[in-house]
Design an enzyme around this catalytic site. Structure first.
Site, PDB file in Angstrom:
ATOM      1  N   LYS A  56      79.389  48.110 127.888  1.00  0.00           N
ATOM      2  CA  LYS A  56      78.014  48.679 127.570  1.00  0.00           C
ATOM      3  C   LYS A  56      78.335  50.196 128.311  1.00  0.00           C
ATOM      4  O   LYS A  56      78.716  50.402 129.377  1.00  0.00           O
ATOM      5  CB  LYS A  56      76.956  47.940 128.200  1.00  0.00           C
ATOM      6  CG  LYS A  56      76.654  48.039 129.770  1.00  0.00           C
ATOM      7  CD  LYS A  56      75.667  47.301 130.032  1.00  0.00           C
ATOM      8  CE  LYS A  56      75.727  47.159 131.530  1.00  0.00           C
ATOM      9  NZ  LYS A  56      74.440  46.247 132.190  1.00  0.00           N
ATOM     10  N   SER A  94      79.741  57.992 137.443  1.00  0.00           N
ATOM     11  CA  SER A  94      78.921  58.939 136.547  1.00  0.00           C
ATOM     12  C   SER A  94      79.786  59.556 135.621  1.00  0.00           C
ATOM     13  O   SER A  94      79.308  60.094 134.843  1.00  0.00           O
ATOM     14  CB  SER A  94      78.547  60.140 137.624  1.00  0.00           C
ATOM     15  OG  SER A  94      77.561  59.480 138.323  1.00  0.00           O
ATOM     16  N   ASP A 105      58.146  64.754 142.761  1.00  0.00           N
ATOM     17  CA  ASP A 105      59.135  63.622 142.654  1.00  0.00           C
ATOM     18  C   ASP A 105      59.016  62.777 141.352  1.00  0.00           C
ATOM     19  O   ASP A 105      58.217  63.137 140.411  1.00  0.00           O
ATOM     20  CB  ASP A 105      58.658  62.436 143.786  1.00  0.00           C
ATOM     21  CG  ASP A 105      59.639  61.597 143.923  1.00  0.00           C
ATOM     22  OD1 ASP A 105      60.550  61.650 143.742  1.00  0.00           O
ATOM     23  OD2 ASP A 105      58.893  60.502 144.088  1.00  0.00           O
ATOM     24  N   GLU A 125      68.731  47.145 134.894  1.00  0.00           N
ATOM     25  CA  GLU A 125      69.485  46.092 134.709  1.00  0.00           C
ATOM     26  C   GLU A 125      68.652  45.241 134.534  1.00  0.00           C
ATOM     27  O   GLU A 125      68.956  44.073 133.853  1.00  0.00           O
ATOM     28  CB  GLU A 125      70.462  45.906 135.800  1.00  0.00           C
ATOM     29  CG  GLU A 125      71.691  47.081 135.510  1.00  0.00           C
ATOM     30  CD  GLU A 125      73.133  46.526 136.202  1.00  0.00           C
ATOM     31  OE1 GLU A 125      72.915  45.872 137.274  1.00  0.00           O
ATOM     32  OE2 GLU A 125      74.198  46.229 135.572  1.00  0.00           O
ATOM     33  N   THR A 129      64.321  64.998 142.616  1.00  0.00           N
ATOM     34  CA  THR A 129      64.492  63.232 142.703  1.00  0.00           C
ATOM     35  C   THR A 129      65.971  62.917 143.353  1.00  0.00           C
ATOM     36  O   THR A 129      66.745  63.551 143.323  1.00  0.00           O
ATOM     37  CB  THR A 129      64.355  62.942 141.430  1.00  0.00           C
ATOM     38  OG1 THR A 129      64.694  61.506 141.367  1.00  0.00           O
ATOM     39  CG2 THR A 129      65.449  63.347 140.263  1.00  0.00           C
TER      40      THR A 129
END
Length: 1409
Positions: free
Chosen positions: A730, A702, A503, A657, A844
């Site tokens: 950004k 994405s 993981d 963030e 993951t």
């Protein structure tokens, strides 16, 4: 995939693949679609003739059992599991045989006692382990949840009965009868039982004696308790489908629940899903709009609120749910966005009211969990065929004895042989005596499969587990966590691992961020590491200039518009806890955000900002204001006041963030929250917080790899004062660079060099840019944007095209670099495990970019590696099979994959042109991207020397694991790659991937994780390792081994695993050998006893053979032998290949040891036999008695066996000397003492044997001659191998012996590199380590779904796509409404600010610090 043939295939098919679970665990198919009836009875068609609810309409209870046994099934299931060992079946057969008087040697009870002891000890161990599972189940099932209860209210939906368990579950409460029990808040099916804030909250509730009955208005009195609708605490296992439940902040979700209403005005809830997908960022969920009126117990119990919920059958896919609320004839859709799944934790939401949809085994978490497996080590599985081979030899020996004995009796009986007198009866004749001899032969030669072998293995493995526990090198002092072997039987498997499945979050990473670098206008600012930094930061550099200097105002123009965010944090006062402020604008200080390890400090940056505050014309004022304002405003972070500290706190969906916004606040640009479409920002350049109107958000996806916001600064009166519209953006560097305006080439070049430098240090980068949008451009663009938002066909594509129009001609501001803090020693551990020849796959739930970034950081992906991306898509996307096949054809043409009969090469004919192009594919060139500065992709793209790493997402895995043809191609492609990263995978997919490799390649696998979402793969792998991390103990509870840090896995495998495998394999081989030498002597005697199965030894010598004479040396091998010292194994991971390739145990070694035993038994028997009988060894001329020469044989065989075991021991310690000699001393002493026992005490067949034995010269001459001759072949082989054909271990041991201070590691590696340079092609370089100890992140990246190639710099952008938080912000974007001046704002604040403050009021100081 390798296929077995012959005996091995037969054994695998009939015995090894036999599953005990199939007999005791019902494989229940998914339940049928269901209709849940709320406030109305079930229809008549749901009942049978006796008015009982039909079984198909009875839903599984919410009781979840992860244990293996019950009171009823414990004995039969455990015995069946133990009798999977062929040897146990054989021992039982021998014991039963000796219960018949004709075949009895000693008391039948004594014969079966060893088997009973072995079975009993193993059963006790298994029972103890299962009791622990039952206790864990009890804690979960008896956790409590608030369920609706009201006079006249009834839930008519029917539930199946609960199961009986092995341990009686007793409700345990804290304090007195009305206390809330501690297990409530920490309970989870596969959730986190040890959340600190959860436990503290439960303790606090218990201390206050919280009642079992709760009213919404909290005004109940004793005489009205239960007289009106209320919430009553009920155990999880009693929860029913259709129940209304109330979940409060920080509680675990007990079932899959439909959200009706929440404490927020927008009916939004935030959940932590790390137990499902491993992600710690918060996910937003919203209520079903038609049910938002159900906000109280009274409303839920109101008989007027009648409706149904139509649900699809339980679905194993984590990202799929289909249901609908039917009310007044209208259907309202329900999906995952309106559902809380079991295993998640409610966060930042005061309460949620919902309806239970799926319970227990039907919940997605449990469907993905799988059952508790019964694991057996590879060595044990290999032993069974060896035991079968020995049993076959035994059968042959017994049959030969029976046939020859019967033939001899038939031959000599007619000749009236005296020993056959009376052999003419029905039960005693030459024919029947052959069968009797057959049975006696089984008893005589039974030690060919010793029962003591299994006892010895269990004892040795238990000690090896203790060695692991007491190893200080893998003890984590910080948490007082030693390494624990929860399953003792798999220690040797640790030395044979070929694939590791890991993981990411909590296993490889800490899921905590550190803001390391900022590049602003071409200048780099570096974080100053300060280990003594406190959670609350004081910034004296900025606080000194926050008074009159800031009152000078700000200039008009772009710099002021981009100059925002709050000042650096100040020291918290001692009374902060008592005076917590509700308005985020009021706190003077900011505490460290959850998931951020440290504040960002740069003295150089602080000095420049201080100068910019005093000098209004300073160029640093514009440069810093533009950069930090963009960082402080372009995000989805929420701001609130912590109730205990009174400080401002940021709540982000991801630590990424949070780190960015925290860094901006640390340098003085403080984000102070939002009021619908207004953002508040405090800066060092203004005395009062600045306000910005949020006009539009172009959200992250994405494919876009960027996020933009359009804002306009407001004046104090709420008007815009014609301030310009700013687009702040950004995103990934290649995406931002290709959208930059022309000019500024020098800044672009410098920034790109700095990005390369950041990537080289293993940091994750983000590039910032902005532009000023004219009023005309914005007016025309926003109309097109609104049209795109309202479009029905290809809505996402339309939005992307319109967004592309305004996100151009950007001005570059700079870049950031964040370190995703890895667990200590992870890159080094992975690098060494790769050197050991172990392939590492990362599985993951994180998104693709994050997974690739961590792959670089952890050394899984080398600096010059080529990344092949297989990505699932929607309709019109390139098929997954075609993507995999094209990757194999283009990058591995010589692998033979396309010529494989199991691969459909015709799929290469399916081209993208035959279908709609994938989304976003038209935006970029197919193979090369130019940033306008330099080429981002080199000419050798796709052919870099670092090998290939396959990255595949969860959607693609759904197809790739869908059928055998896809599986076969995926496995073939993955075998060509150095590593594999699977992202966005569900817990079930993790287990399927592990099974794909384990079964497809017939290889040894290890899975390691720390969260409940890792339980499935931990149980599926041959060895499961749990990390006692922040995601709870469920992974540890389901694992075979528990460690505190990933880096400890290196020592666990390379040292303990390698030692255990070498020791156990050597011990087992020597165990078989020492029994064969004994059985061999007995067998050769058959030639001279008429094949009658008679013993050549006195019986006690045979009885004590495996308990006293020869036991200690093999135990010493299992405990104390060392093939090489631990520091050498740690320094030279390549030595692990001996275990990985199975060098220490196998059929070949077994055959050699068996042959050794046969040869030595022949040498001992025949030399002593002919020595004693040629002519006679006695001085008086009498013939030698049988026990006189056979005792010499027994002593010689035992001595030879012990010394032979010693020859096979690499390291002779004091314990080994003792173990080898003790058996020899014991058998000699026993012979001397046993021979002295007179018949007056009890009858002994060798009384007086010492008188003849010890006085015989042949005894003293025969022993050394036979022993030396017996050991000579093995000694000569060892000497020749060491002198003329040494292996790596021999060379290392010799060098360490003659020169202990020799720098063994470097000299060996230099020698290997010189040899490779002379004889081989250049070797692929290892990852270049950065100054931070992390590898570089530069390489080629090939997306097979689009054909896009790019350079990977470790970019990451962790944000929930299309989440409700983003939708809330979008919905709050409205026309510019006049706002009251800041000083006139009410302390109550906006609804959004209240939604943050309420949950924070419940949060504990230790919650996320």
């Amino acid at each position: 995939m390798p296929k077995r043939t012959g005996f091995t295939a037969w054994y695998d098919r009939l015995i090894s693949s036999f599953s005990i679970e199939d007999l005791f665990v019902r494989r229940r198919p998914p339940g049928p679609p269901r209709t849940i009836f709320i406030n109305e009875p079930l229809p008549e068609l749901y009942y049978d003739k006796k008015h009982r609810v039909l079984k198909e309409h009875q839903y599984n209870s919410n009781q979840v059992i992860t244990s293996k046994y019950t009171l009823v099934t414990f004995l039969p299931r455990n015995l069946l599991e133990q009798f999977r060992r062929i040897a146990n079946i054989f021992f039982l057969f021998i014991a039963i045989l000796q219960f018949f008087h004709k075949f009895s040697t000693i008391s039948p009870g004594l014969v079966i006692l060893p088997l009973v002891v072995v079975l009993g000890i193993t059963a006790l161990k298994d029972g103890y382990e299962d009791i622990k599972r039952h206790q864990s189940d009890r804690r979960v099932n008896y956790s409590e949840v608030r369920v609706l209860e009201a006079p006249g209210y009834e839930n008519h939906n029917a539930m199946a009965p609960k199961s009986k368990t092995f341990v009686r579950a007793l409700k345990k409460r804290i304090g007195k009868g009305k206390g809330v029990k501690l297990a409530n808040q920490g309970a989870q099916v596969i959730a986190d039982p040890t959340q600190p804030d959860t436990l503290e909250k439960a303790i606090r509730q218990a201390a206050n004696h919280a009642p079992d009955i709760e009213y919404d208005d909290e005004e109940a009195t004793e005489h009205v308790v239960g007289s009106r609708p209320h919430w009553k605490c009920t155990t999880w296992e009693d929860l029913r489908v259709g129940d209304f439940v109330k979940i409060v902040d920080y509680e675990n979700i007990p079932a899959d629940i439909l959200i009706c209403a929440t404490s927020e005005d927008e009916n939004v809830a935030f959940v932590e899903t790390k137990n499902l997908d491993g992600e710690t960022n918060l996910k937003s969920r919203n209520a079903v709009p038609v049910l938002t009126h159900l906000r109280t117990a009274a409303a839920c119990a109101d008989a007027k609120n009648v409706f149904q919920i139509d649900c699809d059958r339980p679905e194993v896919l984590m990202h799929k749910l289909s249901a609908a609320v039917v009310m007044n004839g209208e259907r309202h859709p329900v999906d995952l966005q309106t559902t809380l799944l079991r295993g998640t934790v409610l966060r930042n939401t005061t309460w949620v009211i919902g309806i239970v949809m799926y319970t227990g085994l039907d919940t997605k978490l449990v469907l993905n969990a799988g059952g508790t497996p019964s694991k057996r080590s590879k060595v044990e599985r290999q032993m069974n065929p060896m035991v079968l081979a020995n049993l076959a030899i035994l059968v042959v020996m017994a049959v030969v004895c029976a046939i020859v004995d019967s033939a001899l009796e038939h031959h000599y009986y007619p000749k009236q042989a005296p020993w056959l007198w009376g052999d003419n009866r029905g039960g005693d004749n030459p024919s029947i005596n052959g069968l009797v001899t057959l049975a006696f032969a089984f008893i005589t030669f039974q030690n060919i499969v010793p029962i003591s072998l299994y006892i010895s293995i269990e004892a040795v493995r238990t000690c090896q587990a203790a060695f692991i526990y007491f190893d200080s090198e893998i003890y984590y002092k910080k948490t007082d966590s030693p390494a624990i072997a929860r399953t003792f039987t798999l220690s040797d498997d640790l030395g044979q691992i070929e694939y590791i499945f890991s993981d990411k979050t909590g296993t490889l990473t800490q899921n905590a961020m550190v803001f390391r670098r900022a590049s602003i206008g071409g200048k780099t600012y570096i974080d100053e590491e300060d280990e003594g930094e406190q959670d609350i930061k004081k910034s004296p550099d900025l606080s000194t200039v926050s008074g009159d200097l800031m009152s000078s105002g700000s200039d008009t123009g772009i710099p002021q518009e981009l100059t925002s965010t709050a000042t650096g944090t100040a020291t918290a006062t001692a009374t902060a806890t008592a005076t917590a402020k509700a308005n985020p604008l009021e706190p003077e200080s900011i505490q460290l955000s959850g998931g951020v390890l440290r504040h960002f400090r740069s003295s150089q940056l602080s000095r420049e900002i201080e100068t910019a505050v005093t000098d209004l014309r300073s160029p640093d004022r514009d440069r810093h204001g533009q950069f930090w304002t963009t960082l402080a405003l372009c995000h989805t972070v929420l701001a609130g006041v912590h109730p205990q500290t009174g400080l401002l706190e940021y709540k982000a969906q991801s630590p990424d963030e949070a780190a960015l916004v925290q860094a901006a606040a640390d340098v003085g640009f403080e984000f102070r929250g939002r009021d619908r479409d207004v953002l508040f920002l405090r800066t060092p350049f203004a005395p009062d917080p600045l306000r910005f109107r949020l006009l539009n958000i172009l959200e992250f996806t994405s494919s876009r790899k960027r996020m933009s916001v359009l804002v306009r600064q407001l004046a104090q009166n709420g008007q815009s004062e014609n301030n310009p519209i700013l687009l702040l953006c950004k995103g990934a560097d290649n995406v931002i660079f290709e959208r930059l305006a022309s000019g500024g080439e020098e800044l672009k070049a410098v920034t790109e060099e700095q990005l390369d430098s950041f990537a080289h240090e293993g940091l994750r980068t983000l590039t910032l840019a902005y532009r000023v949008v004219s009023e005309d451009d914005y007016s025309s663009w926003v109309k097109r944007y609104q049209t795109a938002l309202a479009s029905i066909d290809d809505r996402e594509g339309e939005i992307e095209r319109v967004s592309e129009e305004i996100e151009r001609n950007l001005l570059l501001l700079g870049a950031t670099a964040i370190e995703d803090k890895l667990q200590d020693g992870v890159p080094e551990a992975i690098a060494d495990l790769k050197k050991a020849g172990i392939k590492i796959w990362v599985l993951t739930g994180d998104k693709l970019e994050t997974a690739i970034a961590i792959g670089h950081s952890t050394n899984l992906i080398n600096r010059d590696a080529n990344i092949i991306i297989i990505r699932g898509g929607g309709q019109g996307a390139t098929p997954i099979y075609t993507q995999m096949l094209r990757a194999a054809e283009e990058y591995f043409p010589s692998s033979g994959i396309t010529n494989d009969p199991g691969v459909n090469a015709e799929a290469l004919g399916v081209r993208d042109s035959e279908s709609a192009p994938p989304r976003g594919a038209q935006l970029y060139p197919l193979h090369r991207i130019s940033s306008g500065v330099t080429s981002i992709v080199g000419s050798q793209n796709g052919q870099r020397p670092g090998g290939y790493v396959l990255v595949i997402d969860g959607l693609a895995l759904t197809d790739a694991l869908g059928d055998e043809s896809h599986k076969h191609l995926l496995l073939r492609l993955a075998m060509q790659c150095e590593g594999v990263v699977c992202c966005r995978v569900s817990p079930k997919q993790k287990a399927l991937v592990v099974n794909l490799v384990k079964d497809g390649l017939d290889t040894m696998t290890l899975a390691i994780g720390d969260g409940a979402n890792d339980v499935s793969m931990i149980q599926a792998a041959d060895v499961g390792v749990g990390i006692s991390g922040e995601e709870g103990l469920q992974a540890v509870n389901s694992s075979d081994y528990a460690i505190a840090q990933f880096r400890f896995l290196k020592r666990l495998l390379l040292v303990h695993g390698h030692w255990s495998y070498a020791r156990n394999g050597n011990m087992i081989n020597n165990f078989f050998y020492k029994n064969i030498i004994c059985i061999g002597v007995l067998w050769w005697f058959m030639i001279y006893c008429g094949w009658s199965s008679a013993y050549v030894f006195e019986y006690t010598y045979l009885l004590f053979w495996n308990s006293f004479w020869t036991l200690c040396p093999v135990i010493a091998i299992g405990l104390f032998d060392r093939i090489v010292d631990d520091h050498v194994l740690m320094a030279l991971p390549a030595l692990y290949r001996y275990g990985r390739e199975g060098k220490w145990f196998g059929a070949n070694l077994f055959s050699v040891f068996m042959l050794d035993g046969v040869v030595q038994s022949a040498i001992i028997f025949f030399i002593l036999l002919y020595g004693y009988f040629s002519p006679s060894a006695r001085k008086d001329g009498y013939d030698v008695a049988q026990f006189e020469f056979s005792t010499t044989m027994a002593i010689a065989a035992a001595t030879a066996a012990n010394l032979f075991n010693g020859l096979n021991t690499k390291v002779w310690t004091a314990w080994v000397f003792f173990a080898v000699s003790i058996g020899i001393v014991l058998i000699g002493a026993y012979t001397a003492i046993y021979s002295l026992i007179a018949p007056g005490w009890f009858v002994t067949p060798i009384y007086g044997n010492d008188h003849f034995l010890f006085r015989s010269a042949l005894f003293w001459l025969g022993l050394p001659i036979t022993i030396l001759l017996a050991l000579l072949p093995r000694y000569l082989y060892i000497a020749w191998s060491f002198g003329f054909h040494p292996n790596d271990l021999d060379i290392l041991n010799w060098n360490y012996k003659v020169k202990p201070n020799m720098d063994l590691i470097h000299e060996i590696y230099l020698h290997n590199e010189e040899e490779e340079a002379r004889t081989q092609a250049p070797v692929t370089p290892l990852s270049v380590t950065s100054p931070l100890g992390r590898p570089s992140m530069q390489g080629s990246q090939i997306d097979m779904s689009t054909g896009l190639r790019s350079q990977s710099r470790g970019y990451d952008f962790a944000q929930e796509e299309n989440g409700i938080a983003m939708r809330r912000m979008q919905s709050n974007l409205s026309g510019a409404l006049p706002l009251a001046p800041i000083g006139e704002r009410k302390s109550r604040g906006s609804t959004l600010l209240r939604s943050i403050r309420h949950p924070l009021r419940r949060k504990q100081p230790s919650g996320e610090q």
